[in-house]
Write an enzyme that holds these catalytic residues in place. Sequence first.
Site, PDB file in Angstrom:
ATOM      1  N   ARG A  45     -49.935 -29.179 -33.741  1.00 55.64           N
ATOM      2  CA  ARG A  45     -50.292 -27.763 -33.763  1.00 55.64           C
ATOM      3  C   ARG A  45     -49.141 -26.844 -33.341  1.00 55.64           C
ATOM      4  O   ARG A  45     -49.017 -25.735 -33.840  1.00 55.64           O
ATOM      5  CB  ARG A  45     -51.538 -27.504 -32.918  1.00 55.64           C
ATOM      6  CG  ARG A  45     -52.772 -28.257 -33.439  1.00 55.64           C
ATOM      7  CD  ARG A  45     -54.081 -27.788 -32.816  1.00 55.64           C
ATOM      8  NE  ARG A  45     -54.389 -26.435 -33.214  1.00 55.64           N
ATOM      9  CZ  ARG A  45     -54.165 -25.354 -32.479  1.00 55.64           C
ATOM     10  NH1 ARG A  45     -53.641 -25.470 -31.264  1.00 55.64           N
ATOM     11  NH2 ARG A  45     -54.455 -24.162 -32.931  1.00 55.64           N
TER      12      ARG A  45
ATOM     13  N   CYS B 202     -38.132 -38.013 -34.831  1.00 57.10           N
ATOM     14  CA  CYS B 202     -36.808 -37.667 -35.326  1.00 57.10           C
ATOM     15  C   CYS B 202     -36.855 -36.330 -36.042  1.00 57.10           C
ATOM     16  O   CYS B 202     -36.729 -36.255 -37.264  1.00 57.10           O
ATOM     17  CB  CYS B 202     -36.305 -38.762 -36.251  1.00 57.10           C
ATOM     18  SG  CYS B 202     -36.086 -40.271 -35.347  1.00 57.10           S
ATOM     19  N   GLU B 203     -37.087 -35.295 -35.287  1.00 58.87           N
ATOM     20  CA  GLU B 203     -37.214 -33.977 -35.879  1.00 58.87           C
ATOM     21  C   GLU B 203     -37.087 -32.951 -34.749  1.00 58.87           C
ATOM     22  O   GLU B 203     -37.777 -33.068 -33.731  1.00 58.87           O
ATOM     23  CB  GLU B 203     -38.611 -33.895 -36.519  1.00 58.87           C
ATOM     24  CG  GLU B 203     -38.729 -32.771 -37.461  1.00 58.87           C
ATOM     25  CD  GLU B 203     -39.809 -32.980 -38.519  1.00 58.87           C
ATOM     26  OE1 GLU B 203     -40.011 -34.113 -38.994  1.00 58.87           O
ATOM     27  OE2 GLU B 203     -40.420 -31.983 -38.859  1.00 58.87           O
TER      28      GLU B 203
ATOM     29  N   ARG C 256     -63.648 -26.076 -32.523  1.00 61.54           N
ATOM     30  CA  ARG C 256     -62.719 -25.987 -31.405  1.00 61.54           C
ATOM     31  C   ARG C 256     -63.397 -25.569 -30.089  1.00 61.54           C
ATOM     32  O   ARG C 256     -63.069 -26.097 -29.026  1.00 61.54           O
ATOM     33  CB  ARG C 256     -61.632 -24.966 -31.769  1.00 61.54           C
ATOM     34  CG  ARG C 256     -60.546 -24.778 -30.762  1.00 61.54           C
ATOM     35  CD  ARG C 256     -59.709 -23.527 -31.097  1.00 61.54           C
ATOM     36  NE  ARG C 256     -59.564 -23.304 -32.507  1.00 61.54           N
ATOM     37  CZ  ARG C 256     -58.511 -23.667 -33.237  1.00 61.54           C
ATOM     38  NH1 ARG C 256     -57.492 -24.244 -32.669  1.00 61.54           N
ATOM     39  NH2 ARG C 256     -58.478 -23.426 -34.528  1.00 61.54           N
TER      40      ARG C 256
HETATM   41  N1  LLP Z   1     -66.597 -24.088 -40.584  1.00 59.26           N
HETATM   42  C1  LLP Z   1     -65.721 -24.127 -41.598  1.00 59.26           C
HETATM   43  C2  LLP Z   1     -66.206 -23.934 -42.953  1.00 59.26           C
HETATM   44  C3  LLP Z   1     -64.359 -24.340 -41.343  1.00 59.26           C
HETATM   45  O1  LLP Z   1     -63.507 -24.370 -42.352  1.00 59.26           O
HETATM   46  C4  LLP Z   1     -63.919 -24.531 -40.016  1.00 59.26           C
HETATM   47  C5  LLP Z   1     -62.518 -24.785 -39.708  1.00 59.26           C
HETATM   48  C6  LLP Z   1     -64.863 -24.502 -38.977  1.00 59.26           C
HETATM   49  C7  LLP Z   1     -66.194 -24.262 -39.297  1.00 59.26           C
HETATM   50  C8  LLP Z   1     -64.516 -24.724 -37.533  1.00 59.26           C
HETATM   51  O2  LLP Z   1     -63.595 -23.818 -37.064  1.00 59.26           O
HETATM   52  P1  LLP Z   1     -63.265 -23.771 -35.491  1.00 59.26           P
HETATM   53  O3  LLP Z   1     -64.521 -23.334 -34.784  1.00 59.26           O
HETATM   54  O4  LLP Z   1     -62.901 -25.158 -35.066  1.00 59.26           O
HETATM   55  O5  LLP Z   1     -62.139 -22.827 -35.387  1.00 59.26           O
HETATM   56  N2  LLP Z   1     -56.245 -27.094 -37.941  1.00 59.26           N
HETATM   57  C9  LLP Z   1     -56.385 -25.719 -37.484  1.00 59.26           C
HETATM   58  C10 LLP Z   1     -57.783 -25.222 -37.642  1.00 59.26           C
HETATM   59  C11 LLP Z   1     -58.299 -25.351 -39.054  1.00 59.26           C
HETATM   60  C12 LLP Z   1     -59.702 -24.911 -39.153  1.00 59.26           C
HETATM   61  C13 LLP Z   1     -60.268 -25.261 -40.472  1.00 59.26           C
HETATM   62  N3  LLP Z   1     -61.629 -24.900 -40.619  1.00 59.26           N
HETATM   63  C14 LLP Z   1     -55.945 -25.641 -36.027  1.00 59.26           C
HETATM   64  O6  LLP Z   1     -55.552 -26.663 -35.463  1.00 59.26           O
HETATM   65  O7  LLP Z   1     -55.952 -24.578 -35.435  1.00 59.26           O
END
Ligand code: LLP
Length: 472
Positions: free
Chosen positions: A359, A390-391, A319
């Site tokens: 999200r 539709c939600e 992110r």
């Molecule tokens: N490494 C591992 C092992 C992970 O599981 C994840 C994210 C990352 C790195 C990267 O994390 P970041 O730096 O992007 O936070 N869908 C959710 C986030 C799920 C994250 C899953 N794992 C959202 O939209 O907030």
Amino acid sequence: MRAHPAGPLHGGLQIPDGIGPQPADVNAVDPHVWPHGARRTDGVLTIAGAKVTDLVADHGTPAFFLDEDAFRSRSRDFQASFDGMDVFYAGKSFLCSSVVRWLDEDGLGIDVASGGELALALRSGFPAERLALHGNNKSAAELTAAVDARVGRIIVDSFDEIDRLAGIAAERGVVQPVQIRITVGVEAHTHEFIATAHEDQKFGFSVSSGDAAAAAERVLATDSLELLGLHSHIGSQIFDLSGFEVSARRVVALLATLRDAHGVELPEIDLGGGLGIAYTSDDDPLEPKQVAASLREIVERECAAARLAVPRVSVEPGRAISGPPTITVYEVGTVKPVVLDHGTRLYVSVDGGMSDNIRTALYDAEYTCVLANRESDARPVAARIVGKHCESGDIVVRDLWLPGDVRPGDLLAVAATGAYCRAMASNYNMLPKPPVVGVKDGVGSVLLRRETLDDMFALDTGLAGTNEEEAR
Ligand code: LLP
């Protein structure tokens, strides 16, 4: 989630629950939230030197516009800040071949979390040795593809997987490097972390139960696997270093335990991703340099105390690299004032929604949104941006202030949608997925084209031969 008293007074008027104070200027483009250099030109939101009205004339709505220089400067900033360490970009947050090539040019690695992400990286020409394969349930086919490609490391997550991977590597007569995903008893999200419990989840081997040490022992005893190190990922959208500190301490402690039990000093540790970004003006993210310095210091200190050689440290930001450079632009379709007990909320419907940004519905995420095609000095109103699905939970921005003259045909832009929006997009209600358009020096070029109905219907065997594009 924010708590607000019911029906606060605003300028003598009652406003609906949930909405924060009216900002000084609803037309403002806060550099803290929008891609670097975003501003208004003749009233129109401009990113990477291009007016969104021009981008929309060429590419339509809804669309993701990715500021290429902003993306690359973030990945380069991580790479430079984590000097002497390794940065693996978390591809799950957003991946396409252009991103893969940029990361390759800038020397980062990529964390891939499925056979699909692995295949995309490989087909885009990314060197396999800089890939790390993740997942709690990698199939035999995914493991085989990774071993055959010679990926640099596979992060093993269960005893079943260790055995499966050992067999695949042995069959091919190769030794596969692995890290062990461990659960250190820390879970961090946003400003909070909890340093006990949180063992009750699907990822990793628990340190406290002894499973992590047992997994290391099993890998060490397996000729077809090489144990490179330990991996810990504690959560996402984190603004506070304390969770990482506890995690690093516990990872190093396990390194010492393994050294004492088996006489091996593992050469690597990975402390995962999770660094937060500013979705709103109130969010206060950590700088990569600050995180790098702090992690380096903790690891060195803990290793000195345990008389261990300092291992190579890696991190996996997703992110923090892909989120801020991208915006979503929608067209307003309808505007509906809904009268509530406490004031009126203006429901503004746009031509996308939960299919391009799940999200808000899934995590109650907050976003910043502005009127993009013009500025307006109309009196601001309490608004909610909703999609066309539709939600009733199909909300893009739950509470915001917009100029009261917002009307059908206007463009709305939502900031910081680069991570986990296009990546988690769906075809709910048969909406084609929006394109991702890279913008550089005022020029937009399509990185991922807009999905078409033909793309979607190509999977439906009963519609074979009805492709409209081909019929033309
Ligand atoms: N490494 C591992 C092992 C992970 O599981 C994840 C994210 C990352 C790195 C990267 O994390 P970041 O730096 O992007 O936070 N869908 C959710 C986030 C799920 C994250 C899953 N794992 C959202 O939209 O907030």
